[in-house]
Structures are given as C-alpha cells and as structure tokens.
Design a protein around this motif. Structure first.
Motif, PDB file in Angstrom:
ATOM      1  N   THR A 224      -0.080  -3.125  15.016  1.00 38.30           N
ATOM      2  CA  THR A 224      -0.219  -4.523  14.595  1.00 38.30           C
ATOM      3  C   THR A 224      -0.719  -5.361  15.776  1.00 38.30           C
ATOM      4  OG1 THR A 224       2.119  -4.782  15.105  1.00 38.30           O
ATOM      5  CG2 THR A 224       1.548  -4.424  12.804  1.00 38.30           C
TER       6      THR A 224
ATOM      7  N   ARG B 204       0.832  -1.211   0.000  1.00 40.80           N
ATOM      8  CA  ARG B 204       0.000   0.000   0.000  1.00 40.80           C
ATOM      9  C   ARG B 204       0.864   1.258   0.000  1.00 40.80           C
ATOM     10  NH1 ARG B 204      -4.746  -1.466   4.351  1.00 40.80           N
ATOM     11  NH2 ARG B 204      -5.230  -3.511   3.513  1.00 40.80           N
TER      12      ARG B 204
ATOM     13  N   ARG C  99      -7.813   5.561   9.510  1.00 38.54           N
ATOM     14  CA  ARG C  99      -8.748   5.091   8.475  1.00 38.54           C
ATOM     15  C   ARG C  99     -10.137   5.743   8.639  1.00 38.54           C
ATOM     16  NH1 ARG C  99      -5.689   1.966   5.902  1.00 38.54           N
ATOM     17  NH2 ARG C  99      -4.289   0.489   6.931  1.00 38.54           N
TER      18      ARG C  99
ATOM     19  N   GLY D  19      -9.646  -0.737  12.101  1.00 40.48           N
ATOM     20  CA  GLY D  19      -9.466  -1.250  10.746  1.00 40.48           C
ATOM     21  C   GLY D  19      -8.088  -1.862  10.581  1.00 40.48           C
ATOM     22  N   ASP D  20      -7.813  -2.269   9.338  1.00 44.36           N
ATOM     23  CA  ASP D  20      -6.556  -2.957   9.033  1.00 44.36           C
ATOM     24  C   ASP D  20      -5.351  -2.148   9.536  1.00 44.36           C
ATOM     25  OD1 ASP D  20      -5.028  -4.922   8.080  1.00 44.36           O
ATOM     26  OD2 ASP D  20      -5.406  -4.541   5.956  1.00 44.36           O
ATOM     27  N   TYR D  21      -4.335  -2.849  10.008  1.00 45.44           N
ATOM     28  CA  TYR D  21      -3.179  -2.142  10.586  1.00 45.44           C
ATOM     29  C   TYR D  21      -2.488  -1.254   9.550  1.00 45.44           C
ATOM     30  CZ  TYR D  21      -0.265  -5.833   8.500  1.00 45.44           C
ATOM     31  OH  TYR D  21       0.344  -6.684   7.622  1.00 45.44           O
TER      32      TYR D  21
ATOM     33  N   ARG E  39       0.101   0.475   7.179  1.00 46.08           N
ATOM     34  CA  ARG E  39       1.324   0.088   6.477  1.00 46.08           C
ATOM     35  C   ARG E  39       2.244   1.293   6.383  1.00 46.08           C
ATOM     36  NH1 ARG E  39      -2.452  -3.516   6.439  1.00 46.08           N
ATOM     37  NH2 ARG E  39      -2.209  -5.373   5.126  1.00 46.08           N
TER      38      ARG E  39
ATOM     39  N   VAL F 295      -6.810  -3.350  15.439  1.00 42.68           N
ATOM     40  CA  VAL F 295      -7.382  -3.672  14.132  1.00 42.68           C
ATOM     41  C   VAL F 295      -8.908  -3.808  14.233  1.00 42.68           C
ATOM     42  CG1 VAL F 295      -7.428  -5.427  12.311  1.00 42.68           C
ATOM     43  CG2 VAL F 295      -5.248  -4.736  13.321  1.00 42.68           C
TER      44      VAL F 295
END
Lengths: 769, 61
Positions: free
Chosen positions: A617, A586, A653, A626-628, A630, A622
C-alpha cells in the motif's frame, strides 16, 4: 542430602559428534551461500541445470546454515553445558545417538530433496512432509533426552542457560508443528492447511521465531555458559540475565507480523508486530551488555585469546543485529528496506557475526577439552577471527549499500509523485551489481576463515585421544519442600490471580453489556486483591517463585503458556475471520487445473526467492506494479507466495501484462526480452511434460482446504487441461514458436497469466448501511 | 475489504490487550528478579564453575 559421593562421567562422545558435524555442514552451507551469491552476479553459473539453479539452491543454503550448521552447534553446546550445569550424564546414550544420526539423516534428505525441486514453497520451511515428520520426531527425542537428564540431575537449581534451552525446545516444537501442518497429495508433495493471509501470518510467526528460538535463545544459553567459562568470571549480572530471559520469552513471539508491513495483512496485526518489535530493543541490549560486561577485567585477554575475541565480537554483532531488527520493523523504514538486500545484510550480521562467531568461539574452547590436547595453532585461530571479521564487514556494508540504493531507486518518483524515476526494474538491479560482487568477496573471506578452523581442528584432533569430563557429586534426594507438583504450580496466588485477571479482562473487552460491566469490576477487584494478598503474604509469593526456579517441569509449562499466548492471539482471530466467505471487494478466482499445475512448478522452482506477489500500500509500488494487493486476492493460495525479496519485479498483477510468447522467450532466455536480467534460463521446462496425473489428488486436497473446485467426472479433468493447454500452444504458434501443449512451460504460462485476475464481491447489505 | 461483521471493532483491541498482559506479567517477573537474594544470585552465577576432571572413554570401560 546424602553424604555418599558418586562419580559421573559425562557423555561427551555425542558432543564431539555434533561439534564435528557442525564444522562440516557449516563449510557446506557457507560454500552454498558463496555459490548462490555468485549466481546473482554471473547467471551462467546456473549452468542451465535444474538442480543447480538459484531458486533451488538458495533454500539449500538457508536450511544448511540454520538447521545443519547452527543446529548441530546448538546441540553440541546444549549437551555439553547441560550435563555440567545439572551435574548429570545425559539420560540415555541410545537417545543421544538416535538424536545425532537422525538429525544427520534429515540433513542429507534435505540436501537431496531441495536441489531436486521438492519444496513446500515457504522460507526455512521448504522441506517436504515426510522430512517434517522426521524433524518433529527427532526433536521429541531431543526433548525427552534433555528433560530426562534434568529429572536425574544432582544440582537442584536451574542455571539461566537451562531456561533458554527449555524455551528453545518447547517453542521450536510448537512453531514447527503449526507451520508444517499439511495435507499430503502424494508421498513427496503436500499443501499447507493455511492459505493466503493465514499462511502468511503463520509462516512469519514461524519464520521470525525460528530466528528467535532456534538462532537466538539457545545461543544465548550457550553465551551464558561459555562466556563466563572463557573469561573465568561469573556473568556480569545474574539478575539481568533473568530479566533478559523473561523479556525475550514474552516479547519475541509477538513480533512476526513485522515481516508483512504495508501488505494486505490486517492493520491491527501490523501494528502489533511493529510495537512488539520495538519493545525488543530493551531486552536484547540488556543481554548484549550483560555478555560484554562479563568480560570486565578480562579485556586484556582479548589481545591473545581467540576464544574471547570471537565471543566479544559475536555479542557485539548480536547487539548490532538486534538494534537493526526493530529499526527495520518501523513501517516507514520497512517501506524502504523490505524486499531489498538490506534485509539480507541484517540477517547475515546475525548469522555470520552472532551465530558463526559464537560457534567458532565455542569450538576453539571445546577442542582442547574434548580431545585433551592444546589447540594446534592459536595464531591460525586469530587469523580466522580477523579474516572472518573483515568478511562480515565487507558483506554487511555491501548489503546495506545495495539495499538502501535499490530501495531508494525503486521508491523514487518524479513529476510530484506521479511517475517513477526509474521505471525499468533491471536498471535498479544493475546499479547494485558491484555491491553484490562485494558480497561474494565478503562471504568468500568468511568461508576461508572457516576453512582455517577446519584445518586447525584437523591438526588438533589428529592423533589425540578423546576424553570425557567427570565430576564427583553427592548422591542427592530432593526434599519434598523443593518439589513443585502440578497442583502446587497452578493453584497458587500468582498464577490464580493472573488467570482470573485475564478472564475478567477478556469479559470486559469482548462481553456484552452486563458481562462487560462484570468484567470491569472483576478485573479491578482482581488487581486490588492481588496487591493486598501480595503485601500480606509476600513470603508465599516468593517461596512459589523460588520453588519454580528449581522445578523444571512447572517452569516449562509456564514458559509454554507465555509463548503460546503470543501465537494464539494473532493466529486464532486471523484464521476465524480471514476466510474466503468473508471476503468483500476482490476475491481470487480459483486456478484452473492447468494453472494449478503451473503454480506448483512456480513453487518447486523456488521463484518466490526472487519474486514477490504482494503490491504494498505504497505509492511507488502501485505506480510500478498496479493497484495494491487485496487480502482476498490470495485467499486460495496454498501456500501463499507473497515473497520476501525482490531480486526481480513483483508478479502479483503480471497476468495479461505480456503476451504468451513474451513469457515463453523469457523463460527460455530472460535476457532476450529483458536485457541485463540475472535470472537463470529454464530450458528443462520446455522438455518435461506437465504431471497431469497428479492433479486428481491435488484437487481433492484443495477441495478439503475449501477451494471451490467442482467434482470432475471421467475425462473432464483431462479435457479441461488439454483445452487450455492447446489454446496457449495455438497462441504461441501464431506468434511464431512451436511447443507441444503438454510441456511444463505451457502450464507455467497459464499460471503466470492468471496472476492478478479476480472477481468482485459486493459488500454485505448490513455493512453497506 | 472484509465484511464488517462482528470482528472489526474488537480486533483493534488486541494490541492493547497484548501490551497490558505481557507488560503486567513482565513487570512481576522483573520485580521478582530484582528481589532475588544476594546469596541466591551468587550461587546461581557460580554454577558453571564446578571443577571437573577428564577420563578417556577407553579407561572408563
């Protein structure tokens, strides 16, 4: 040595000036602290005024305490003790005055610019670039005055306190300059030259070592001078003080990455930061025990002497804070404590307990000596000690409880770790509000204690005549045997073997086949030769070391090498590797001009003081955000905004999570959409116009920094801004609110809605193989 | 996350090198500090205790 005696009169005038400035700015900084702590409990104390909001005042509090309170106290202590330890008057009265008045001017400039929203958006490094240049200049003035004084000294040996001062001067200069490297876009605004992860690493290399080399090493030097003086006995172990010094110099500088554990920072750097932080336990406690044991045989004096009380408590708090620091640097502990009030409690154990009490002890000890009059009231000083101690205990106990409570709640999961136990962030905030109130009480008590000092000082110096210390010394001509020139410093067995060993070790580690082999043999040979040479020529090695201890400049250069190595080995690989063109997975999409304007507002308002932009992480992070995050997602962020505290939720996010109108209402009155929130209202964002004219130069600087912005032709930039702003305003109108597209709130909404948006970059074919 | 070009393998060695370098230099300094002579130690430790007197700035002019 000559038989001729001369009388030296010390420049204690500048010591008095710095001492008084420290007392005054200390009161201001603490008052600001109590006020911002109250704002967290009572949001109405933000008064809907831009220059009184938490986001702008919190940097004022931290900068005032660090640079104005401790800074002035440090200069007073350094100048007082150095003159006596080296038996020389400060080299230049002019430089001393320039140092004092220049530093006060910087503080005033900071006190004006920060509430007005002029900020670089990096903690303890918020001041804008013209002030940065002034700080660097005045620091050089300090350095010249200090080293010039050492050059004129009548005492050849350098007491260990002087070593700590030397380390402070060179390391703070290095840290400050590197972390403040910026490209100006206007007279009052700039972007840092590092972005994203690079900026994060450099910032916390600076931020951590600002604590180490601005709040710790100079105060340790002060401890090694003033504690023996107050206890009327030499330091418990001079050997231990030497080991304490070198341990801190070699270890402290590496530990910065522990501020970024479980983030997108490369794992090797996190491991490095954690390992070196744990290593700090030993020297810190060695130093603490050395300070406390200096009071051996004088413990009974603590009952009556407030100076010793303050010193004993300060050293104890130093031990406590330096035990807690490495503990918090363990990854799993950091997972709980980071972003919470536990860190605030840890910092204040150091700032209030160590720095504040060392300052109080030093001031009470100096007052009678600088004004030749007994302290007005010992009882008041004792009262100050007890009120202050109770204040600190209230404060840190409240923050420990608050931090651990909120950490546990935020990390708590249900249904076998698939759901959050407390999904509403505000619920965790409301759970700690009583502790936040206790913090105000603790801080308030500490401030009251300080005001007792102010009153005691006023009554002591009123009507008193200031005096300067004098001393008779032999006029000395230093013998050639004692001098250590640059050649002798470098070309001698210890340095040569160390340098060769490092070169061979690097060849061994990084070289190709043949070079690797040569490096291995070279390293082994170097170690063996050094061992043999040391045993055969022990006297030469010892003589070099003894001469080093009485030669300031070679000592300074070697200390600089020791501290610079720690920074270089972290920063150089990071700046070389972690670049946008190397990102895979990403990668951030550059902000549009309007979004960039909104981001600058986010920085200016100090939103990073309460909101992070880094999803760790960790499962609870998460699940909640949301997603960790990058590494590539913040690669174009100048400055990075990963944050260090979550009084509000993470925003990495938040883009697209809510409609525009939610943000509109939230910024107008956070409680309308988030009941129980303690965030300030931002009504001025709805009245002020976005500074579109500044975007041209901002984009030009961003292009230089490597952000792939196109060259806008005549009118294109304005058209891009207006088009996006109109689209947001139209959407808001459809939701029932009217706002002109040129208002700041529109730019801020544009920025917030961009957060978390990225592009996917395919892995290299060679890597995929 | 990052292109696994030249860097990934050797950056892992940095913590090791850092430890070895700092540890060895520190050991040397530690040894030297322990070997300092008693007389030298005492003299250094007593440096803050030189006696001094005071004078008013007005008198000194």
């Amino acid at each position: 040595m000559s038989d001729r005696k001369i009388t030296i009169e010390y420049n204690d005038h500048v010591v008095r000036q710095f001492l008084l400035a420290s007392v005054i700015w200390g009161a201001v900084g603490m008052l600001a602290g109590v006020f911002v702590a109250s704002q967290l409990n009572y949001w109405r104390l933000n008064f809907d005024l831009p220059w009184l909001t938490f986001g702008r005042l919190r940097p004022l509090h931290t900068n005032a305490v660090i640079f104005a309170f401790v800074g002035n106290m440090m200069f007073a202590g350094v100048y007082y003790s150095t003159q006596r330890l080296v038996k020389a008057r400060l080299a230049s009265d002019f430089l001393s005055s320039l140092h004092f008045w220049g530093w006060q001017l910087i503080i005033v400039a900071a006190a004006i610019s920060l509430p007005l929203g002029f900020s670089r958006g990096k903690e303890y490094a918020e001041l804008i670039w013209p002030i940065n240049i002034a700080v660097a200049f005045i620091w050089v003035v300090f350095a010249v005055n200090f080293f010039w004084t050492l050059k004129r000294r009548h005492e050849p040996a350098l007491y260990v306190a002087i070593w700590f001062y030397i380390a402070t001067i060179i390391t703070v200069a290095m840290l400050y300059i590197v972390n403040h490297l910026s490209l100006p876009t206007s007279l009052l605004h700039s972007y840092p030259v590092f972005g994203g992860v690079q900026d994060a690493l450099v910032q916390w290399w600076y931020g951590h070592n600002a604590v180490a080399f601005f709040l710790t090493t100079p105060i340790l030097g002060i401890m090694y001078y003033f504690v023996p003086k107050a206890a009327e006995r030499p330091v418990y172990s001079y050997r231990l003080s030497v080991i304490h010094f070198w341990s801190l110099v070699f270890v402290y500088i590496w530990a910065g990455p522990h501020h970024l554990l479980n983030t997108a920072l490369p794992d090797w750097l996190q491991t490095l930061g954690m390992t070196f932080s744990l290593m700090l336990w030993a020297p810190s406690w060695g130093g603490m025990l050395n300070g406390l044991l200096t009071l051996r045989g004088a413990w009974q004096k603590l009952r009556s002497d407030p100076v010793l009380k303050f010193f004993a408590a300060a050293v104890t708090f130093y031990g406590m804070a330096t035990f807690e620091g490495p503990l918090l640097s363990i990854k799993s502990v950091s997972a709980l404590g980071h972003y919470t009030d536990w860190i605030i409690g840890h910092v204040h154990a150091g700032a209030l307990g160590w720095n504040g009490f060392m300052a109080a002890g030093m001031i009470y000890w100096l007052l009678p000596r600088l004004w030749n009059k007994p302290l007005y009231s010992t009882s008041l000083a004792n009262l100050h000690f007890w009120v202050g101690t109770v204040g600190i205990l209230f404060y840190i106990a409240a923050m420990w409880t608050s931090g651990i409570t909120q950490g546990l709640m935020l990390n708590a999961t249900a249904e076998n770790g698939t759901m959050l136990a407390y999904p509403n962030f505000v619920e965790t905030l409301n759970a700690i509000k009583p502790m936040m109130l206790f913090r105000v009480l603790g801080g308030g008590l500490y401030l009251i204690g300080w005001l007792l000092l102010v009153y005691n000082l006023y009554r002591t110096v009123r009507g008193a005549r200031p005096v300067n210390g004098t001393m008779e010394v032999f006029a000395t001509d230093r013998s050639a045997d004692e001098r250590l020139g640059f050649g002798s410093m470098v070309f001698n067995p210890p340095v040569m073997f160390a340098a060769l060993g490092t070169v061979f070790a690097c060849a061994w580690m990084f070289g190709g086949d043949l070079l690797k082999l040569a490096g291995l043999f070279g390293t082994a040979l170097c170690v063996m030769l050094a061992w043999v040479h040391f045993h055969a020529r022990t006297i030469r090695w010892a003589a070099w070391y003894d001469r080093l201890l009485v030669n300031a400049m070679p000592f300074t250069i070697l200390t600089f090498v020791a501290v610079a190595a720690g920074g270089m080995i972290q920063i150089i690989p990071t700046t070389l590797v972690n670049r946008a063109e190397n990102v895979e997975g990403r990668r951030a999409i550059p902000y549009t001009p309007l979004e960039l304007a909104g981001r600058d507002l986010y920085v200016s308002e100090g939103c990073y003081n309460c909101h992070s932009q880094m999803i760790r992480t960790l499962v609870p992070d998460v699940l909640r955000y949301g997603d960790y995050s990058r590494l590539g997602e913040s690669i174009y962020d100048y400055p990075f905004q990963w944050g260090s505290k979550r009084t509000g939720p993470d925003l990495a996010r938040v883009g697209g999570k809510y409609p525009h109108v939610w943000h509109y209402r939230h910024m107008m009155d956070p409680r309308e959409v988030s009941p129980g929130s303690n965030m300030p209202n931002y009504p001025w964002l709805f009245e002020r116009k976005t500074d579109v004219a500044a975007l041209d130069s901002k984009l030009a600087v961003q292009r230089i920094l490597g952000v792939p912005y196109p060259e806008y032709k005549d009118g294109e930039l304005l058209l891009a801004v207006e088009t996006q702003a109109k689209s947001i305003a139209d959407d808001l109108r459809a939701s029932g609110v009217y706002i002109a597209p040129d208002r700041e709130i529109v730019a801020l909404i544009a920025y917030l809605q961009k957060l978390g948006k990225h592009e996917i970059v395919a892995p290299l074919k060679s890597a995929a193989k | 996350m990052f292109r696994r070009l030249l860097f990934e393998d050797w950056v892992g060695l940095f913590p090791l090198i850092a430890l070895i370098t700092a540890g060895s230099v520190y050991a040397t300094i530690f040894y030297r500090a322990l070997r300092m002579k008693r007389g030298q130690i005492d003299r250094f430790a007593r440096l803050p205790f030189e006696s001094e007197s005071t004078v008013s700035p007005d008198e000194s002019k």
